[in-house]
Scaffold this active site. Structure first.
Site, PDB file in Angstrom:
ATOM      1  N   HIS A  41     -11.964   5.925  -8.137  1.00 24.37           N
ATOM      2  CA  HIS A  41     -10.505   6.055  -8.051  1.00 24.37           C
ATOM      3  C   HIS A  41      -9.839   5.388  -9.258  1.00 24.37           C
ATOM      4  CE1 HIS A  41      -6.870   7.061  -6.035  1.00 24.37           C
ATOM      5  NE2 HIS A  41      -6.532   5.834  -5.703  1.00 24.37           N
TER       6      HIS A  41
ATOM      7  N   GLU B  82       0.820  -1.203   0.000  1.00 24.46           N
ATOM      8  CA  GLU B  82       0.000   0.000   0.000  1.00 24.46           C
ATOM      9  C   GLU B  82       0.861   1.264   0.000  1.00 24.46           C
ATOM     10  OE1 GLU B  82      -3.336   2.629   0.388  1.00 24.46           O
ATOM     11  OE2 GLU B  82      -2.972   0.663  -0.507  1.00 24.46           O
TER      12      GLU B  82
ATOM     13  N   HIS C 102      -4.520  -8.315 -16.483  1.00 19.27           N
ATOM     14  CA  HIS C 102      -5.822  -7.978 -17.072  1.00 19.27           C
ATOM     15  C   HIS C 102      -6.058  -6.468 -16.990  1.00 19.27           C
ATOM     16  CE1 HIS C 102      -9.664  -9.210 -18.635  1.00 19.27           C
ATOM     17  NE2 HIS C 102     -10.336  -8.683 -17.631  1.00 19.27           N
TER      18      HIS C 102
ATOM     19  N   HIS D  19     -20.441  -7.883 -16.546  1.00 20.36           N
ATOM     20  CA  HIS D  19     -19.083  -7.639 -17.027  1.00 20.36           C
ATOM     21  C   HIS D  19     -18.774  -8.487 -18.257  1.00 20.36           C
ATOM     22  CE1 HIS D  19     -14.957  -6.442 -17.003  1.00 20.36           C
ATOM     23  NE2 HIS D  19     -14.494  -7.634 -16.651  1.00 20.36           N
TER      24      HIS D  19
ATOM     25  N   HIS E 281       2.528   2.017  -3.375  1.00 22.89           N
ATOM     26  CA  HIS E 281       1.577   2.666  -4.284  1.00 22.89           C
ATOM     27  C   HIS E 281       1.427   4.143  -3.953  1.00 22.89           C
ATOM     28  CE1 HIS E 281      -2.702   3.593  -5.583  1.00 22.89           C
ATOM     29  NE2 HIS E 281      -2.083   3.336  -6.710  1.00 22.89           N
TER      30      HIS E 281
END
Length: 333
Positions: free
Chosen positions: A138, A73, A308, A247, A76
């Site tokens: 986000h 975290e 992906h 999706h 990032h």
């Protein structure tokens, strides 16, 4: 102007890294690896020493520190902060060189505002306990930052000042493809944020059926109030199935639209760069399907799930390139 263009390229590359890293953090269940913001358990770095871990445990007994998740975290956050500084530098350079005819000003300032909004969304992602609508916002903000930075870089190239002529019809098709792709990215984010990726573990059917029991009304409730911890998901199985099916349907539509755009670009006459971009679009679509099917077959391995997301970002960049190259081009004879 050369320095500005190089800085825009560096920011675009870093934005791509931040987007993919953000997906890796989310998919590895490290989104709450640090329960506070902007620090981590009240520190600028993830706690490591025995005393720091003990203090973190005492301050947040409901969420004890997990070293690997906290480090992911914070990595990032560090890179996102570095990206923010690059965007700030672009805005400062744009204002300093605003009298130059070829210098973009509005877009760098808009990007700075977008990055500030992204920081707020990053904070709310933590403070609102991974609320799916915030997580998706986000993600879309990160993709928008990536797309606009790439457009800024392309706009400062040699062809940036080419006079407008009859707009190439391919530009409109690519723009429509971009809109469809953005919707599919949002659906992918919603699937991930609601832990619905494995609601249909087989392919092309879902749990051995073509249309299993699904609760679409429950699956697409955007706001469920405050204080809900979404880590691990809160939806029942039929709602997750509904999200996953949506999706998949979106993936088929996106493939048809983007595939048509890619083939039209690859088979057109004229610029070789456009033909290559069209071929790249078709190739990336094929890679995306291969990754998706392989993910399901192997139970959603982290590396493939992050890939992906990365391919989705590369598809976005390819569409931005096609739109930019064709928007001011004369149609080929």
């Amino acid at each position: 102007m050369v320095a500005f263009r190089r800085l825009a390229l560096a920011a675009t590359a870093l934005a791509l890294v931040v987007v993919v890293l953000g997906a890796w953090v989310r998919l590895s269940d490290a989104g709450l690896g640090c329960p506070d913001w902007p620090g981590c358990y009240g520190r600028l770095t993830a706690p490591e020493s025995a005393s720091a871990l003990e203090s973190a445990q005492a301050a947040w007994p409901e969420r004890p520190p997990e070293g690997d998740k906290a480090h992911r975290e914070m990595l990032h956050r560090y890179l996102a902060a570095a990206l923010g500084l690059l965007v700030l530098a672009l805005a400062v350079l744009a204002l300093r060189n605003r009298r130059e005819p070829a210098q973009p000003v509005v877009l760098p300032l808009g990007l700075l505002a977008l990055v500030i909004l992204q920081a707020l969304l990053g904070m709310w992602t933590v403070t609102l306990l991974l609320k799916p609508v915030i997580v998706v916002a986000h993600l879309l903000g990160g993709m928008a930052t990536l797309a606009l930075l790439s457009w800024l870089y392309l706009s400062t190239g040699r062809a940036a000042g080419t006079p407008a002529t009859a707009r190439e019809p391919l530009a409109g098709a690519a723009l429509a493809g971009l809109a469809v792709h953005v919707v599919q990215i949002a659906l992918g984010g919603w699937t991930s944020a609601n832990y619905a990726a494995l609601a249909c573990p087989d392919f092309p059917a879902c749990q051995g059926e073509w249309w299993p029991s699904a609760d679409f009304g429950e699956g697409f409730v955007l706001w469920r109030g405050l204080g809900v911890d979404y880590e691990g998901g809160v939806l029942d199985h039929p709602a997750r199935v509904a999200i996953h099916l949506t999706h998949r349907i979106g993936a088929v539509i996106t493939t048809l639209v983007l595939g048509a755009v890619g083939l039209a670009a690859a088979l057109r006459g004229g610029a070789r760069s456009l033909r290559l971009a069209g071929a790249a679009l078709v190739g990336l679509l094929a890679a995306q399907w291969l990754i998706a099917v392989t993910m399901l077959a192997h139970g959603l391995p982290l590396a493939l799930a992050a890939a992906h997301n990365a391919v989705a970002a590369l598809l976005l960049l390819t569409l931005v390139y096609l739109i930019h190259r064709t928007w001011r081009m004369r149609s080929p004879a």
